[in-house]
Design an enzyme around this catalytic site. Structure first.
Site, mmCIF file in Angstrom:
data_model
loop_
_atom_site.group_PDB
_atom_site.id
_atom_site.type_symbol
_atom_site.label_atom_id
_atom_site.label_comp_id
_atom_site.label_asym_id
_atom_site.label_seq_id
_atom_site.Cartn_x
_atom_site.Cartn_y
_atom_site.Cartn_z
ATOM 1 N N HIS A 206 0.788 -1.241 0.000
ATOM 2 C CA HIS A 206 0.000 0.000 0.000
ATOM 3 C C HIS A 206 0.819 1.290 0.000
ATOM 4 O O HIS A 206 0.257 2.371 -0.099
ATOM 5 C CB HIS A 206 -0.932 0.049 1.215
ATOM 6 C CG HIS A 206 -0.202 0.340 2.509
ATOM 7 N ND1 HIS A 206 0.465 -0.622 3.219
ATOM 8 C CD2 HIS A 206 -0.019 1.488 3.192
ATOM 9 C CE1 HIS A 206 1.012 -0.088 4.285
ATOM 10 N NE2 HIS A 206 0.755 1.204 4.302
HETATM 11 C C1 UD1 Z 1 -1.572 5.967 5.575
HETATM 12 C C2 UD1 Z 1 -0.213 6.469 6.034
HETATM 13 C C3 UD1 Z 1 0.797 5.331 5.945
HETATM 14 C C4 UD1 Z 1 0.312 4.100 6.670
HETATM 15 C C5 UD1 Z 1 -1.075 3.713 6.213
HETATM 16 C C6 UD1 Z 1 -1.601 2.584 7.057
HETATM 17 C C7 UD1 Z 1 0.285 8.853 5.571
HETATM 18 C C8 UD1 Z 1 1.105 9.760 4.738
HETATM 19 N N1 UD1 Z 1 0.291 7.550 5.195
HETATM 20 O O1 UD1 Z 1 -1.457 5.612 4.207
HETATM 21 O O2 UD1 Z 1 2.021 5.742 6.518
HETATM 22 O O3 UD1 Z 1 1.203 3.041 6.424
HETATM 23 O O4 UD1 Z 1 -1.954 4.838 6.354
HETATM 24 O O5 UD1 Z 1 -2.544 1.816 6.394
HETATM 25 O O6 UD1 Z 1 -0.307 9.275 6.540
HETATM 26 N N2 UD1 Z 1 -8.946 4.999 1.840
HETATM 27 C C9 UD1 Z 1 -10.219 4.475 1.879
HETATM 28 N N3 UD1 Z 1 -10.752 4.196 3.103
HETATM 29 C C10 UD1 Z 1 -10.084 4.383 4.272
HETATM 30 C C11 UD1 Z 1 -8.790 4.894 4.211
HETATM 31 C C12 UD1 Z 1 -8.219 5.198 2.991
HETATM 32 O O7 UD1 Z 1 -10.865 4.301 0.860
HETATM 33 O O8 UD1 Z 1 -10.640 4.097 5.344
HETATM 34 C C13 UD1 Z 1 -8.359 5.297 0.508
HETATM 35 C C14 UD1 Z 1 -8.773 6.678 0.009
HETATM 36 O O9 UD1 Z 1 -8.863 6.621 -1.380
HETATM 37 C C15 UD1 Z 1 -7.589 7.524 0.421
HETATM 38 C C16 UD1 Z 1 -6.435 6.559 0.195
HETATM 39 O O10 UD1 Z 1 -6.951 5.285 0.590
HETATM 40 O O11 UD1 Z 1 -7.447 8.682 -0.341
HETATM 41 C C17 UD1 Z 1 -5.185 6.861 0.963
HETATM 42 O O12 UD1 Z 1 -5.470 6.988 2.353
HETATM 43 P P1 UD1 Z 1 -4.453 7.809 3.291
HETATM 44 O O13 UD1 Z 1 -4.931 7.745 4.679
HETATM 45 O O14 UD1 Z 1 -4.207 9.166 2.703
HETATM 46 O O15 UD1 Z 1 -3.102 7.051 3.112
HETATM 47 P P2 UD1 Z 1 -2.737 5.506 3.287
HETATM 48 O O16 UD1 Z 1 -2.253 5.018 1.976
HETATM 49 O O17 UD1 Z 1 -3.828 4.773 3.959
HETATM 50 N N1 UDP Z 2 -3.477 -5.320 9.488
HETATM 51 C C1 UDP Z 2 -4.769 -5.768 9.728
HETATM 52 N N2 UDP Z 2 -5.536 -6.145 8.658
HETATM 53 C C2 UDP Z 2 -5.075 -6.113 7.377
HETATM 54 C C3 UDP Z 2 -3.760 -5.648 7.140
HETATM 55 C C4 UDP Z 2 -2.983 -5.252 8.215
HETATM 56 O O1 UDP Z 2 -5.199 -5.834 10.877
HETATM 57 O O2 UDP Z 2 -5.816 -6.476 6.461
HETATM 58 C C5 UDP Z 2 -2.654 -4.866 10.625
HETATM 59 C C6 UDP Z 2 -1.297 -5.520 10.754
HETATM 60 O O3 UDP Z 2 -1.367 -6.684 11.563
HETATM 61 C C7 UDP Z 2 -0.461 -4.429 11.384
HETATM 62 C C8 UDP Z 2 -1.063 -3.163 10.836
HETATM 63 O O4 UDP Z 2 -2.383 -3.496 10.406
HETATM 64 O O5 UDP Z 2 -0.599 -4.396 12.790
HETATM 65 C C9 UDP Z 2 -0.231 -2.646 9.683
HETATM 66 O O6 UDP Z 2 -0.904 -1.662 9.004
HETATM 67 P P1 UDP Z 2 -0.445 -1.128 7.587
HETATM 68 O O7 UDP Z 2 0.336 -2.161 6.881
HETATM 69 O O8 UDP Z 2 -1.663 -0.583 6.938
HETATM 70 O O9 UDP Z 2 0.457 0.124 7.970
HETATM 71 P P2 UDP Z 2 2.015 0.311 8.270
HETATM 72 O O10 UDP Z 2 2.398 -0.592 9.375
HETATM 73 O O11 UDP Z 2 2.748 0.040 6.999
HETATM 74 O O12 UDP Z 2 2.108 1.766 8.619
#
Ligand code: UD1
Ligand code: UDP
Length: 366
Positions: A206
């Site tokens: 992601h």
């Molecule tokens: C964010 C964090 C990243 C973290 C990740 C965990 C930043 C810069 N990035 O990335 O460090 O690893 O969360 O998962 O803060 N979206 C949905 N539903 C949701 C959430 C997101 O549809 O509930 C989609 C939307 O299109 C949104 C996109 O995902 O625009 C990106 O979401 P965003 O929270 O900006 O960044 P992540 O890629 O989730």
């Molecule tokens: N995780 C979860 N369900 C999923 C994918 C990840 O519960 O489908 C949990 C995972 O065990 C870990 C955390 O979410 O604790 C990691 O989140 P993510 O990879 O989105 O973010 P990052 O750690 O890269 O910031």
């Protein structure tokens, strides 16, 4: 006197859970805020419910999706939310990790004159393409108490001459796996009934620098297509959106040995990790959880850098990038090897939450 705890994304809820539980145990008043950066049920509320966390005192519905506007909007809303509860005498804000939520929270705390405690301080990938690297550097330099998970993280902070106090605590995710592992056993059979394969690679992907780049996403699709072992892939909403935008969705859906799943609950996801043959991911948290003795899995890190070198040093993880030729060769190699992984995690002993709250209490009393 109270503490403000801010979360906003999936990993923050999971990694703050041990701290919140410890604050509850000690009877300390805390204001719990969810910024709504993640908003789908399976990206946010499912974790509050599963992990038995209190309903946030304040949670936001954000109007802006672009990073700068979203960060600004979160700051405006956080200032108002904390102001609304000012009579509870907030003194410190606890933040975790490196997302935009945390940058917004750190800067807001600074402007409000609150102390800042940064959980998971000192991680560095030295990869300036990553928004997380920008955020974590800024947050570490405005924090008063920096809770570094490891000695390496502490050293990173010392080399940058941060002015706050640095403590090595372990990573709270190890506490979380310890605390909730019985629940993982409870859901395991149900989860495995859904999985179509006996042996599989668990994949998550992601990171912005990966999935927002169509060339990388195309290479990633190729890796999935050519994988010698079946794949289970709980897909992040960002990745699903990008695959659709770049016209790769159908190709992914047509891969027979690939099972796509929606984002999983925490117990369900740990059950998938525990039963996998290996993990391929660009996630930060997974590199840590894979080292927990109850999970103990090799990880191919689909990135060109990691801010978790401990997982590599201790033999759990290998940073392999996203070139299909390289990744597929590494995959073949790992499948042909007899792996002996350590019985201990380099990310701590599961007592990080207690250490963090001890320090918080001592600094609030000072
Ligand atoms: C964010 C964090 C990243 C973290 C990740 C965990 C930043 C810069 N990035 O990335 O460090 O690893 O969360 O998962 O803060 N979206 C949905 N539903 C949701 C959430 C997101 O549809 O509930 C989609 C939307 O299109 C949104 C996109 O995902 O625009 C990106 O979401 P965003 O929270 O900006 O960044 P992540 O890629 O989730
Ligand atoms: N995780 C979860 N369900 C999923 C994918 C990840 O519960 O489908 C949990 C995972 O065990 C870990 C955390 O979410 O604790 C990691 O989140 P993510 O990879 O989105 O973010 P990052 O750690 O890269 O910031």
């Amino acid at each position: 006197m109270s503490v403000v705890v801010v979360v906003g994304t999936r990993p923050e809820i999971i990694k703050m859970a041990p701290v919140v539980k410890e604050l509850e145990k000690r009877g300390l008043d805390f204001l719990f805020i969810h910024t709504g950066q993640h908003y789908d049920y399976e990206m946010s509320r499912v974790f509050l419910e599963e992990l038995g966390l209190p309903k946030p005192d304040e949670s936001f519905e954000l109007e802006n999706g672009n990073p700068a506007a979203q960060t600004g909007e979160m700051m405006i809303k956080l200032e108002k939310a904390v102001g609304k509860h000012w009579s509870r005498k907030p003194r410190m804000m606890l933040i975790q990790g490196d997302t935009n939520t945390m940058l917004a929270a750190g800067l807001t705390a600074l402007k409000l004159g609150l102390r800042i405690g940064h959980v998971e301080a000192g991680l560095r990938s030295y990869d300036w393409r990553m928004p997380e690297e920008h955020n974590r550097r800024m947050i570490d330099h405005v924090s008063h108490q920096l809770f570094a998970p490891t000695e390496i993280a502490k050293k990173n902070l010392q080399e940058e001459h941060v002015w706050g106090e640095v403590f090595v605590t372990g990573n709270t995710v190890i506490d979380a796996v310890n605390t909730y592992f019985d629940k993982v056993r409870e859901v395991e059979d149900k989860v495995l009934k859904i999985v179509k394969f006996n042996e599989y690679v668990l994949v998550t992907f992601h990171r912005a620098e990966n999935v927002d780049n169509p060339h990388v996403l195309r290479d990633f699709t190729r890796i999935l297509r050519k994988s010698p072992l079946p794949i289970v892939f709980p897909i992040h909403p960002r990745t699903r959106r990008r695959l659709q935008e770049y016209g790769l969705w159908r190709e992914i859906e047509e891969i027979q040995h690939l099972q796509l799943l929606p984002p999983q609950g925490y117990f369900e996801f740990l059950a998938l990790m525990k039963n996998s043959r290996l993990i391929m991911t660009d996630s930060g948290g997974l590199q840590e959880e894979a080292t927990h003795p109850k999970i103990k899995k090799p990880v191919l890190v689909l990135r060109t850098s990691t801010e978790r070198p401990e997982a590599v040093i201790h033999g759990f993880a290998k940073v392999v990038g996203v070139n299909p030729v390289v990744v597929l060769a590494e995959l073949d190699k790992i499948l042909s090897e007899e792996l002996k992984l350590p019985d201990q995690s380099p990310f701590g002993d599961g007592k990080a939450g207690v250490r963090i709250v001890n320090t918080v209490l001592s600094r609030l009393e000072a």
